[in-house]
Design a protein around this motif. Sequence first.
Motif, PDB file in Angstrom:
ATOM      1  N   LEU A 290       0.810  -1.211   0.000  1.00  0.00           N
ATOM      2  CA  LEU A 290       0.000   0.000   0.000  1.00  0.00           C
ATOM      3  C   LEU A 290       0.847   1.267   0.000  1.00  0.00           C
ATOM      4  CD1 LEU A 290      -3.001  -0.869   2.350  1.00  0.00           C
ATOM      5  CD2 LEU A 290      -3.042  -0.478  -0.112  1.00  0.00           C
ATOM      6  N   ARG A 291       2.024   1.230   0.624  1.00  0.00           N
ATOM      7  CA  ARG A 291       2.880   2.415   0.615  1.00  0.00           C
ATOM      8  C   ARG A 291       3.225   2.786  -0.828  1.00  0.00           C
ATOM      9  NH1 ARG A 291       6.323   4.555   4.381  1.00  0.00           N
ATOM     10  NH2 ARG A 291       6.254   2.675   5.662  1.00  0.00           N
ATOM     11  N   ASP A 292       3.672   1.792  -1.605  1.00  0.00           N
ATOM     12  CA  ASP A 292       3.995   2.046  -3.009  1.00  0.00           C
ATOM     13  C   ASP A 292       2.762   2.509  -3.773  1.00  0.00           C
ATOM     14  OD1 ASP A 292       6.595   1.300  -2.545  1.00  0.00           O
ATOM     15  OD2 ASP A 292       6.313  -0.759  -3.259  1.00  0.00           O
ATOM     16  N   TYR A 293       1.632   1.885  -3.459  1.00  0.00           N
ATOM     17  CA  TYR A 293       0.393   2.251  -4.149  1.00  0.00           C
ATOM     18  C   TYR A 293       0.036   3.712  -3.924  1.00  0.00           C
ATOM     19  CZ  TYR A 293      -4.636   2.889  -4.636  1.00  0.00           C
ATOM     20  OH  TYR A 293      -5.870   3.389  -4.941  1.00  0.00           O
TER      21      TYR A 293
ATOM     22  N   GLU B  26       2.636   5.899  -5.862  1.00  0.00           N
ATOM     23  CA  GLU B  26       2.508   5.742  -7.313  1.00  0.00           C
ATOM     24  C   GLU B  26       1.237   6.412  -7.826  1.00  0.00           C
ATOM     25  OE1 GLU B  26       2.611   1.567  -7.573  1.00  0.00           O
ATOM     26  OE2 GLU B  26       4.750   1.425  -7.096  1.00  0.00           O
ATOM     27  N   SER B  27       0.153   6.266  -7.080  1.00  0.00           N
ATOM     28  CA  SER B  27      -1.111   6.871  -7.494  1.00  0.00           C
ATOM     29  C   SER B  27      -1.027   8.393  -7.443  1.00  0.00           C
ATOM     30  CB  SER B  27      -2.247   6.373  -6.600  1.00  0.00           C
ATOM     31  OG  SER B  27      -2.428   4.981  -6.747  1.00  0.00           O
ATOM     32  N   PHE B  28      -0.411   8.916  -6.380  1.00  0.00           N
ATOM     33  CA  PHE B  28      -0.244  10.361  -6.273  1.00  0.00           C
ATOM     34  C   PHE B  28       0.602  10.886  -7.432  1.00  0.00           C
ATOM     35  CE2 PHE B  28       1.626  14.315  -4.802  1.00  0.00           C
ATOM     36  CZ  PHE B  28       0.567  14.945  -4.166  1.00  0.00           C
ATOM     37  N   GLU B  29       1.691  10.188  -7.736  1.00  0.00           N
ATOM     38  CA  GLU B  29       2.574  10.598  -8.828  1.00  0.00           C
ATOM     39  C   GLU B  29       1.843  10.529 -10.168  1.00  0.00           C
ATOM     40  OE1 GLU B  29       5.873  11.988 -10.803  1.00  0.00           O
ATOM     41  OE2 GLU B  29       5.540  11.878  -8.634  1.00  0.00           O
TER      42      GLU B  29
ATOM     43  N   VAL C  99      -4.935  10.457  -4.726  1.00  0.00           N
ATOM     44  CA  VAL C  99      -4.532   9.057  -4.575  1.00  0.00           C
ATOM     45  C   VAL C  99      -5.567   8.101  -5.156  1.00  0.00           C
ATOM     46  CG1 VAL C  99      -4.069   7.227  -2.894  1.00  0.00           C
ATOM     47  CG2 VAL C  99      -3.089   9.501  -2.553  1.00  0.00           C
ATOM     48  N   GLU C 100      -6.841   8.350  -4.888  1.00  0.00           N
ATOM     49  CA  GLU C 100      -7.868   7.351  -5.173  1.00  0.00           C
ATOM     50  C   GLU C 100      -8.584   7.502  -6.511  1.00  0.00           C
ATOM     51  OE1 GLU C 100      -7.844   4.909  -3.433  1.00  0.00           O
ATOM     52  OE2 GLU C 100      -7.140   5.479  -1.443  1.00  0.00           O
TER      53      GLU C 100
ATOM     54  N   ARG D 299     -11.196  -0.740  -2.154  1.00  0.00           N
ATOM     55  CA  ARG D 299      -9.891  -0.248  -2.584  1.00  0.00           C
ATOM     56  C   ARG D 299      -8.791  -0.872  -1.741  1.00  0.00           C
ATOM     57  NH1 ARG D 299      -7.269   3.277   0.627  1.00  0.00           N
ATOM     58  NH2 ARG D 299      -8.408   4.098   2.389  1.00  0.00           N
ATOM     59  N   LEU D 300      -9.160  -1.455  -0.596  1.00  0.00           N
ATOM     60  CA  LEU D 300      -8.165  -2.111   0.241  1.00  0.00           C
ATOM     61  C   LEU D 300      -7.706  -3.418  -0.375  1.00  0.00           C
ATOM     62  CD1 LEU D 300      -9.834  -1.688   3.737  1.00  0.00           C
ATOM     63  CD2 LEU D 300      -8.165  -0.212   2.640  1.00  0.00           C
ATOM     64  N   ASP D 301      -8.538  -3.977  -1.267  1.00  0.00           N
ATOM     65  CA  ASP D 301      -8.243  -5.285  -1.820  1.00  0.00           C
ATOM     66  C   ASP D 301      -7.277  -5.161  -2.988  1.00  0.00           C
ATOM     67  OD1 ASP D 301     -10.066  -6.040   0.003  1.00  0.00           O
ATOM     68  OD2 ASP D 301     -11.679  -6.412  -1.417  1.00  0.00           O
ATOM     69  N   LEU D 302      -6.082  -4.675  -2.690  1.00  0.00           N
ATOM     70  CA  LEU D 302      -5.153  -4.347  -3.762  1.00  0.00           C
ATOM     71  C   LEU D 302      -3.836  -5.088  -3.613  1.00  0.00           C
ATOM     72  CD1 LEU D 302      -5.638  -0.499  -3.770  1.00  0.00           C
ATOM     73  CD2 LEU D 302      -6.486  -2.078  -5.490  1.00  0.00           C
ATOM     74  N   SER D 303      -3.355  -5.561  -4.726  1.00  0.00           N
ATOM     75  CA  SER D 303      -1.967  -5.990  -4.823  1.00  0.00           C
ATOM     76  C   SER D 303      -1.511  -5.576  -6.210  1.00  0.00           C
ATOM     77  CB  SER D 303      -1.842  -7.498  -4.638  1.00  0.00           C
ATOM     78  OG  SER D 303      -0.492  -7.881  -4.722  1.00  0.00           O
TER      79      SER D 303
END
Length: 416
Positions: free
Chosen positions: A205-208, A211-214, A353-354, A372-376
Motif C-alpha cells: 500500500l505504501r507504493d500504491y 505511485e497513485s499520487f505521482e 490518490v484514489e 480499494r483495500l483489496d489491492l496488490s
Amino acid sequence: MSLDVHLDEPDDFNCVELHNSLQNVALAKGIQDFEYNVDCISGKRANYIANVFRVEINETDSDDHSISVIIKTLVNTERQVLYHKLHEREVIAYQKVISKFKDIQNVLYEHERLELSDCLYSNTENSREIIILEDLTTKGYDVDGKLAKYENLGIKEIGVVLAELAKFHALSFVFQCKEPMVVKEINTEFHDLLYQNHFLNKTKLRDYFFESFEMSLKLVTDEDAREKLGSVKSKLLQLLQMYVKPSKTSVFCHGDCWVNNMLFKHEAGKVCFIDFQAMRYANPVTDIMYFLYICTDSTFRSEHFDLLTTIYYDNLKVFLNKFDVKADDVYKREDFDADIEEFKPYGLLVAMVELRIVTMAAEDESIFKGSRLDLSIEPVDEPKDNELLKVRVNDVVKEAVDNGALDILMEKINNI
C-alpha cells in the motif's frame, strides 16, 4: 450435512473451516441437520485479499427453514498474513462497535433505524480467518445498478448516503454519551491502520499511495499547482496520518466510505454500510470528504456542496434528538462548518490518490471491483486512454486552488 459448491477455484478457502463455521451458525438458528450451497461473489482474481461467498443453508427435508449468509475469508496466499490486521479490525468493529450501535437503536421503530448487518460468526486465528454476516439482499438491499455501468450517482443517491452516514456518526455520539468509559477504553483499538508505518511496511500500500499520487501529479496542467503538489509528495503519508488521527471531535468512522462499500434500498431511501476493515476513531468529516471527493466530481460539488453538508448535519441533529442528545452538546454547527473547511485539503489528497481507481476504464475491472483495500497492484504507467482521470484530477486541483485548500495544505507542510 452436504456441500454443493459452485466455485472455479475451490482451493481458495479452507473447506473444513467453512463447514465447521456454518454448522455453528446453523445451530444458532435452530437448524440441526442441513445442506448448503456456496456461490462465489468475488475473490477469484489475484488482487483480492478476501474471498466473498453467498451461502444458502437449507434444513434437510424442509422447505420452510433456510437462511442466507455472506462469508468473507482471506485469500489463501502469502497476503493472508499481511492482511490479517484488516480482517481483525473488521471483526473487532462488529464485536465492539456495530453490535453496540444495533443495541442502541432497539428503542427506535424499525423504519427509523440505520440498517447494519448482524455478525453471526467470526474467527481471527491465523490461517482460520473468517467472518459470517447476515445477507442483506434478503431484505431488499443491493449494489446500486449504476456501479455496474460506471455511472455517477445523482443528487438523490448522494443525499441519501450522507443522511445515513449522519446516523452512523450520530450513533457514535450516543454511544459516547451513554457509556463514555467504554468508548474511552475501546477507541484506542481503532486508531488508523492504513497509513501507519507498521502496516505499510508489510504491504504494497505504501507504493500504491505514492505511485497513485505521482500518476495524478503528472496529469496536472496548472504549473504552479503542480509545483506545490510536488512538494507534498515527500510528506504525503505524514499529512494523511495527521488528518485521520483523533481530533477534538471524533467518532467511529467507516474509513473507506465510497459506493463500493454500500448497499442500497432505493425504494425506502436507505443505505447500509459494509466492509469495516478500515474503521477508525477520527473526525467525522474525514468520512464525508472521502465520500464526496471520490464519488462526486468538482462540478457536482460546486453545485451541491452546501446543500449536502446541510443534509448531513440536519439528519445528524434529528437522529441525535431521538436519543435525547442535543447536537449543540456534542457537535455544534459552527464546529462542523469549521471542520468542513479544515478538512478540504484531506479531500484533495484523497482524490489525488484514489481517483486512479474510480476512473479506471470498465475493462480494467480486476482493479476497479471490490474495496480499494483489496489491492496488490503492480506499478503501472499512466493509462494513456484514461481521459476521465485527467479531467477529474485537473478539476479537483482547480477546485483546491479556488477554495484555498491547496494553500492550506502548503501551510500544513511547513508545520510537519
